[in-house]
Design an enzyme around this catalytic site. Structure first.
Site, PDB file in Angstrom:
ATOM      1  N   HIS A 134      -5.705   9.476   0.781  1.00 50.02           N
ATOM      2  CA  HIS A 134      -5.649   8.509   1.867  1.00 50.02           C
ATOM      3  C   HIS A 134      -6.239   9.122   3.139  1.00 50.02           C
ATOM      4  CE1 HIS A 134      -3.536   5.704   4.654  1.00 50.02           C
ATOM      5  NE2 HIS A 134      -3.354   4.979   3.486  1.00 50.02           N
ATOM      6  N   ASP A 169       0.682  -1.209  -0.137  1.00 47.73           N
ATOM      7  CA  ASP A 169       0.060   0.028   0.142  1.00 47.73           C
ATOM      8  C   ASP A 169       0.768   1.321   0.033  1.00 47.73           C
ATOM      9  OD1 ASP A 169      -2.148  -1.912   0.223  1.00 47.73           O
ATOM     10  OD2 ASP A 169      -2.877  -1.109   2.242  1.00 47.73           O
ATOM     11  N   ASP A 170       0.427   2.391  -0.380  1.00 40.60           N
ATOM     12  CA  ASP A 170       0.801   3.740  -0.366  1.00 40.60           C
ATOM     13  C   ASP A 170       1.767   4.006  -1.162  1.00 40.60           C
ATOM     14  OD1 ASP A 170      -0.919   3.549   1.946  1.00 40.60           O
ATOM     15  OD2 ASP A 170       0.323   3.933   3.359  1.00 40.60           O
ATOM     16  N   HIS A 196       3.663  -2.215   3.074  1.00 44.96           N
ATOM     17  CA  HIS A 196       3.641  -0.840   2.649  1.00 44.96           C
ATOM     18  C   HIS A 196       5.059  -0.426   1.814  1.00 44.96           C
ATOM     19  CE1 HIS A 196       0.744  -0.963   5.479  1.00 44.96           C
ATOM     20  NE2 HIS A 196       0.146   0.253   4.951  1.00 44.96           N
ATOM     21  N   HIS A 202      -6.104   3.080  -3.949  1.00 49.70           N
ATOM     22  CA  HIS A 202      -5.926   3.261  -2.479  1.00 49.70           C
ATOM     23  C   HIS A 202      -6.543   4.855  -2.053  1.00 49.70           C
ATOM     24  CE1 HIS A 202      -4.783   1.847   1.586  1.00 49.70           C
ATOM     25  NE2 HIS A 202      -3.902   2.777   1.499  1.00 49.70           N
TER      26      HIS A 202
HETATM   27 ZN   LIG Z   1      -2.820   2.959   3.205  1.00 53.12          ZN
END
Ligand SMILES: [Zn+2]
Length: 255
Positions: A105, A50-51, A211, A101
């Site tokens: 955020h 993620d991210d 991540h 995503h």
């Molecule tokens: Zn995230």
């Protein structure tokens, strides 16, 4: 007066709040809509990141994954997609999948339906603009949902993806702290794949949430995540696990 008459509304409200909190935050809760939490075979491990995209880490991660013929799924932040379009294209060209995503955020639990839709739509458009087609998968930031998050994702054609294992690699802790927190994947593989046991019967593999980026800034340091994967990928492979995308985890037949 019967005290229950007075206290019942408070008790009901407290219970409802407890259930809502469970539905919002518990990764495998289905209260606010159906989500993907597992792969369809104990042999399949879905690695998810993620991210990102993150120019400081994602290229190194792609090389590491290649070394183990591992395919993964990257849940991207829309504003980073706009900054690093080539990295997103390279990720997909090397056989990985990407997912939405959100754009910035936020914690979607706190947003109204319109703002939720805007967050999903902006990231959707960013990825479609870079790849020519939108992704199929969505993961809510912090895993937080409310009653309109999953329906908003579904409107855009997404299935929502959660996880079974989240070791907390965003924390400022050394790899020595992170590595044991991923041990459960090896334990599951040993239980389910060892001794010639029937994999189809126990066909529910893990989805690991790590991540490669940081939602506050581009270029977050995730070298500890890389170090933990350097440790585990060969060990998981030797236990018989295959590293698959979410699409492969849910669509193709279980081996
Ligand atoms: Zn995230």
């Amino acid at each position: 007066m019967n005290p229950w008459v007075i206290e019942a509304p408070a008790a009901v409200a407290a219970a409802a709040a407890g259930i809502a909190a469970y539905g919002a935050a518990y990764p495998r809760a289905q209260l606010f809509g159906e989500t993907v939490c597992r792969t369809n075979s104990a042999r399949k491990l879905a690695l998810t990141f993620d991210d990102g995209p993150n120019p400081a880490i994602t290229p190194k991660l792609l090389d590491l994954l290649d070394r183990y013929k591992a395919k993964a799924t990257f849940f991207l932040i829309g504003r980073y997609v706009r900054e690093c379009p080539e990295l997103v294209q390279e990720t997909v060209a090397r056989g990985h999948e990407v997912g939405n995503h959100t754009e910035l955020h936020p914690n979607l639990f706190r947003l109204n339906p319109t703002k939720v839709r805007v967050e999903l739509r902006l990231c959707h458009d960013a990825i479609r603009g870079v790849l020519g087609a939108p992704p199929k998968w969505f993961r809510p930031p912090f895993g937080m949902r409310n009653p309109w998050v999953i329906p908003a994702a579904r409107e855009l054609g997404y299935r929502t993806v959660m996880w079974t294992v989240i070791p907390g690699d965003w924390r400022e802790k050394p790899a020595e702290w992170l590595i044991p927190r991923m041990q459960s994947i090896a334990d599951h593989a040993q239980q389910k794949l060892g001794n010639g046991s029937n994999t189809a019967a126990s066909g529910t593999g893990d989805v690991l949430c790590l991540h490669d980026g940081g939602h506050r800034d581009l270029n977050a340091d995730r070298s500890r995540t890389l170090a933990a994967l350097e440790h585990w990928l060969p060990r998981w492979r030797d236990l018989g696990l295959e590293f698959v995308t979410i699409g492969e985890a849910v669509s193709t037949p279980a081996p």
